[in-house]
Design an enzyme around this catalytic site. Structure first.
Site, PDB file in Angstrom:
ATOM      1  N   TYR A  64       0.836  -1.203   0.000  1.00 57.24           N
ATOM      2  CA  TYR A  64       0.000   0.000   0.000  1.00 57.24           C
ATOM      3  C   TYR A  64       0.872   1.254   0.000  1.00 57.24           C
ATOM      4  O   TYR A  64       2.030   1.242   0.415  1.00 57.24           O
ATOM      5  CB  TYR A  64      -0.921   0.031   1.227  1.00 57.24           C
ATOM      6  CG  TYR A  64      -0.197   0.346   2.517  1.00 57.24           C
ATOM      7  CD1 TYR A  64      -0.099   1.653   2.992  1.00 57.24           C
ATOM      8  CD2 TYR A  64       0.419  -0.667   3.256  1.00 57.24           C
ATOM      9  CE1 TYR A  64       0.595   1.939   4.168  1.00 57.24           C
ATOM     10  CE2 TYR A  64       1.104  -0.392   4.424  1.00 57.24           C
ATOM     11  CZ  TYR A  64       1.182   0.922   4.872  1.00 57.24           C
ATOM     12  OH  TYR A  64       1.859   1.201   6.032  1.00 57.24           O
ATOM     13  N   PHE A  74       2.314   9.665   3.798  1.00 55.05           N
ATOM     14  CA  PHE A  74       2.682   9.519   5.200  1.00 55.05           C
ATOM     15  C   PHE A  74       3.239   8.123   5.507  1.00 55.05           C
ATOM     16  O   PHE A  74       3.859   7.928   6.545  1.00 55.05           O
ATOM     17  CB  PHE A  74       1.485   9.832   6.127  1.00 55.05           C
ATOM     18  CG  PHE A  74       0.326   8.892   5.973  1.00 55.05           C
ATOM     19  CD1 PHE A  74       0.290   7.652   6.621  1.00 55.05           C
ATOM     20  CD2 PHE A  74      -0.763   9.234   5.183  1.00 55.05           C
ATOM     21  CE1 PHE A  74      -0.782   6.803   6.486  1.00 55.05           C
ATOM     22  CE2 PHE A  74      -1.833   8.382   5.036  1.00 55.05           C
ATOM     23  CZ  PHE A  74      -1.858   7.157   5.684  1.00 55.05           C
ATOM     24  N   ASP A  75       2.997   7.160   4.617  1.00 60.09           N
ATOM     25  CA  ASP A  75       3.513   5.799   4.868  1.00 60.09           C
ATOM     26  C   ASP A  75       3.432   4.989   3.571  1.00 60.09           C
ATOM     27  O   ASP A  75       2.597   5.262   2.698  1.00 60.09           O
ATOM     28  CB  ASP A  75       2.692   5.104   5.966  1.00 60.09           C
ATOM     29  CG  ASP A  75       3.387   3.842   6.483  1.00 60.09           C
ATOM     30  OD1 ASP A  75       4.601   3.689   6.233  1.00 60.09           O
ATOM     31  OD2 ASP A  75       2.712   3.009   7.125  1.00 60.09           O
ATOM     32  N   ILE A  94      -6.660  -0.648  11.474  1.00 59.79           N
ATOM     33  CA  ILE A  94      -7.675   0.395  11.674  1.00 59.79           C
ATOM     34  C   ILE A  94      -8.965  -0.081  11.015  1.00 59.79           C
ATOM     35  O   ILE A  94      -8.951  -0.831  10.039  1.00 59.79           O
ATOM     36  CB  ILE A  94      -7.219   1.747  11.109  1.00 59.79           C
ATOM     37  CG1 ILE A  94      -6.921   1.634   9.612  1.00 59.79           C
ATOM     38  CG2 ILE A  94      -6.021   2.275  11.880  1.00 59.79           C
ATOM     39  CD1 ILE A  94      -6.610   2.961   8.940  1.00 59.79           C
ATOM     40  N   TYR A 120      -7.563   7.147  12.513  1.00 61.30           N
ATOM     41  CA  TYR A 120      -6.902   7.395  13.797  1.00 61.30           C
ATOM     42  C   TYR A 120      -7.605   8.464  14.612  1.00 61.30           C
ATOM     43  O   TYR A 120      -7.071   8.966  15.598  1.00 61.30           O
ATOM     44  CB  TYR A 120      -5.438   7.770  13.552  1.00 61.30           C
ATOM     45  CG  TYR A 120      -4.654   6.597  12.990  1.00 61.30           C
ATOM     46  CD1 TYR A 120      -4.151   5.609  13.836  1.00 61.30           C
ATOM     47  CD2 TYR A 120      -4.441   6.476  11.628  1.00 61.30           C
ATOM     48  CE1 TYR A 120      -3.446   4.539  13.326  1.00 61.30           C
ATOM     49  CE2 TYR A 120      -3.736   5.395  11.108  1.00 61.30           C
ATOM     50  CZ  TYR A 120      -3.240   4.416  11.959  1.00 61.30           C
ATOM     51  OH  TYR A 120      -2.564   3.350  11.456  1.00 61.30           O
ATOM     52  N   PHE A 137      -5.626   5.458   0.792  1.00 62.57           N
ATOM     53  CA  PHE A 137      -4.752   4.292   0.624  1.00 62.57           C
ATOM     54  C   PHE A 137      -4.895   3.735  -0.795  1.00 62.57           C
ATOM     55  O   PHE A 137      -6.016   3.564  -1.303  1.00 62.57           O
ATOM     56  CB  PHE A 137      -5.104   3.185   1.620  1.00 62.57           C
ATOM     57  CG  PHE A 137      -4.810   3.529   3.043  1.00 62.57           C
ATOM     58  CD1 PHE A 137      -3.538   3.351   3.576  1.00 62.57           C
ATOM     59  CD2 PHE A 137      -5.805   4.044   3.867  1.00 62.57           C
ATOM     60  CE1 PHE A 137      -3.272   3.659   4.894  1.00 62.57           C
ATOM     61  CE2 PHE A 137      -5.540   4.354   5.189  1.00 62.57           C
ATOM     62  CZ  PHE A 137      -4.268   4.171   5.705  1.00 62.57           C
TER      63      PHE A 137
END
Length: 577
Positions: A64, A74-75, A94, A120, A137
């Site tokens: 992902y 962010f990731d 999540i 979150y 995502f």
């Protein structure tokens, strides 16, 4: 992406609602245009084949990229060069990701929009995700499995003939292509140019492959899908198989045998008139096509246009063929399957028979014989009238014949010449087996003779006759005449005249020229007082007789020159003494 600070499990109703939302495959905003209430799912690549979809409790592996609404990343699992491997629907992710993965197929790509309360929340993740952030995502699913999974076997091609199926304890040779569940290859036997050879059910293979090969036929193609706990599990294997990876093998079974196997014989065709079966010590001529168990040819006697000739049961050929040829009839067609321990073993031979290969021979038996065989004689018919005299050594005979090989290949026939064959028995004018088979016959009798090669044309053969060939004759005796003693051209039926020279000297001039000699001899034959050597030109025979008596070769016989054969023989004995 991983859950932080939330309870470990959803209430049951919330889980059902989540599944319902995923089934619609899209999220929704509030009627007033407010914040999203659920995950928004965009399925922008769906593979053609989807054998299974992600369900709650499944273990998944996926890549992902995670970004904010402004596109800032962010990731990313790609940055870490490591897939996410986790169980979905049990609170380890999540909530938005749990919901977004439901119903997904391997190799499917989705874009997920996760509202804050499913991500979150108002807390965020310090230094990484701000409070109340909507997350985006981009996900590709690589693998999915469940602890309840078993090995999945799909038969892609099954041959019409299945002589045996794989069982525990069998030794197999197979080709394979190995891929991960998303199609990424990790290994192939084809790239190494050889089959994978191993025992089944003996712990030499991963458990899933042991199971997936069971019941397989030579020549069969299968797709075997193995969950990781029946493959390489949490550790994976080297750099090619990651941890917790499902494996897919496309398998072609080349052959299978068991160390306890003997040569297997399948009779495909046998002649109705089988009067004799091959035994150890016989010499056999046969044609064959040799192939591996998957049908790959490796040799053929037909390609050389020559039979394979050998003794059987004496170690001249591989043990499996020695076993498989015994008990065969002439003209029989057999399939002989030979396991490697009765063929060329673990090493194989040449570049066409690999190690541990099962061999299949399709054999046509042309003929066989034993070096001690006599001539085989079968009387087909006899004349109705009693037969007082039969053919014997020294007789001059006329006979018709048809000659062929034992497989019916026609060689020669007297009928092609429009006249019977002539021979004097015992005079070495015909092959020994035919000479023997023609003795003891009545005129008009018909026989079938089977002549082994040591009484025919031997190992070398003759024009039109292969070496070591058994010959089949059908003969009919047309006529028979008593022969003459060896060395005689003419014999008297009674004592010769006392005044032989005077009777022969027709003009009484004291000399007998050829014409007088010829007239006298022909008269004796015509009157039945004597006979000439049968089977020869009478004129030539009389000429030879005259030259034998004309001692000084002056063209005339005198009384001093004329001697009977018996007198000559007696004089010769005295000279030798």
């Amino acid at each position: 992406m991983l859950r932080a600070g939330l309870p470990g499990r959803w209430p049951l109703l919330q889980a059902l609602l989540a599944l319902q939302a995923v089934g619609r495959a899209l999220g929704r905003a509030s009627l007033a245009g407010g914040p999203l209430e659920d995950v928004v799912i965009e399925r922008y690549h769906i593979p053609r084949a989807c054998p299974r979809e992600v369900q709650m409790g499944d273990f998944v592996r996926y890549h992902y990229n995670g970004t904010f609404e402004d596109g800032k990343k962010f990731d990313s699992s790609y940055d870490r060069n490591s897939l996410v491997a986790i169980v979905v629907g049990v609170g380890r992710l999540i909530t938005g990701m749990d919901r977004g993965l439901m119903g997904m197929c391997v190799n499917e790509r989705r874009r997920l929009v996760v509202p804050p309360h499913l991500g979150y929340g108002s807390i965020g993740v310090a230094g990484l995700i701000p409070p109340d952030a909507t997350l985006y995502f981009d996900v590709v699913l690589v693998d999915v499995w469940n602890q309840a999974d078993t090995v999945q076997v799909s038969v892609l091609l099954r041959p019409p003939l299945c002589p045996r199926m794989v069982q525990d304890g069998d030794f197999v040779r197979y080709h394979y292509n190995g891929t991960l569940l998303n199609g990424a290859p990790f290994d192939s036997s084809y790239s190494r140019g050889g089959t994978y050879d191993t025992y089944v059910g003996s712990g030499w293979l991963i458990k899933g492959m042991d199971q997936g090969l069971q019941g397989m036929c030579p020549g069969e193609r299968r797709r075997v899908t193995i969950p990781p706990f029946l493959a390489y599990g949490e550790k994976g294997y080297g750099t090619v198989i990651p941890p917790q990876a499902s494996l897919v093998f496309h398998v072609l079974l080349v052959d299978v045998h068991n160390p306890k196997d003997t040569a297997q014989v399948d009779t495909l065709a046998v002649p109705a008139d089988c009067v004799r079966k091959a035994a150890a010590g016989d010499f056999m001529r046969y044609h064959y096509n040799g192939s591996l168990m998957d049908g790959t040819p490796f040799d053929s006697s037909y390609s050389r246009n020559h039979t394979y000739n050998t003794y059987i049961g004496q170690g001249y050929i591989i043990p499996g063929m020695d076993q498989g040829l015994q008990g065969a009839c002439m003209g029989e067609y057999r399939r002989i399957t030979v396991p490697p321990h009765l063929a060329y073993g673990e090493n194989g031979t040449g570049n066409k028979i690999p190690g541990s290969a099962v061999l299949v021979f399709h054999v046509l038996v042309i003929d066989f014989h034993n070096p001690s065989d006599p001539v085989g004689i079968e009387t087909l018919s006899r004349p109705a009238e009693p037969c007082n005299e039969t053919s014997k050594l020294g007789d001059f005979i006329r006979y018709h014949y048809n000659c062929s090989l034992m497989d019916g290949t026609r060689l020669f026939s007297s009928h092609d010449y429009g006249a019977p064959q002539e021979a004097t028995l015992g005079a070495n004018k015909v092959i020994e087996g035919l000479d023997r088979g023609l003795q003891g016959m009545c005129v008009g009798e018909r026989r079938r003779l089977v002549v082994p090669p040591h009484l025919a044309h031997g190992e070398s053969g003759a024009r039109g006759v292969p070496g070591s060939a058994v010959l089949l004759f059908e003969v009919e005796l047309v006529s028979r005449e008593d022969g003459l003693p060896d060395g005689y051209l003419f014999v008297w039926h009674e004592d010769p005249p006392a005044s032989l020279f005077e009777d022969m000297d027709l003009n009484k001039d004291g000399e007998v020229p050829l014409d007088e000699f010829s007239v006298f001899i022909k008269a004796q034959v015509q009157e039945g007082k004597g006979r000439l050597l049968p089977g020869q030109d009478p004129e030539k025979t009389i000429g030879d007789m005259f030259r034998n008596q004309d001692r000084d070769q002056d063209g005339r016989i005198t009384a001093a020159e004329l001697k009977l054969k018996s007198e000559e023989d007696q004089e010769r004995v005295h000279e030798e003494l």
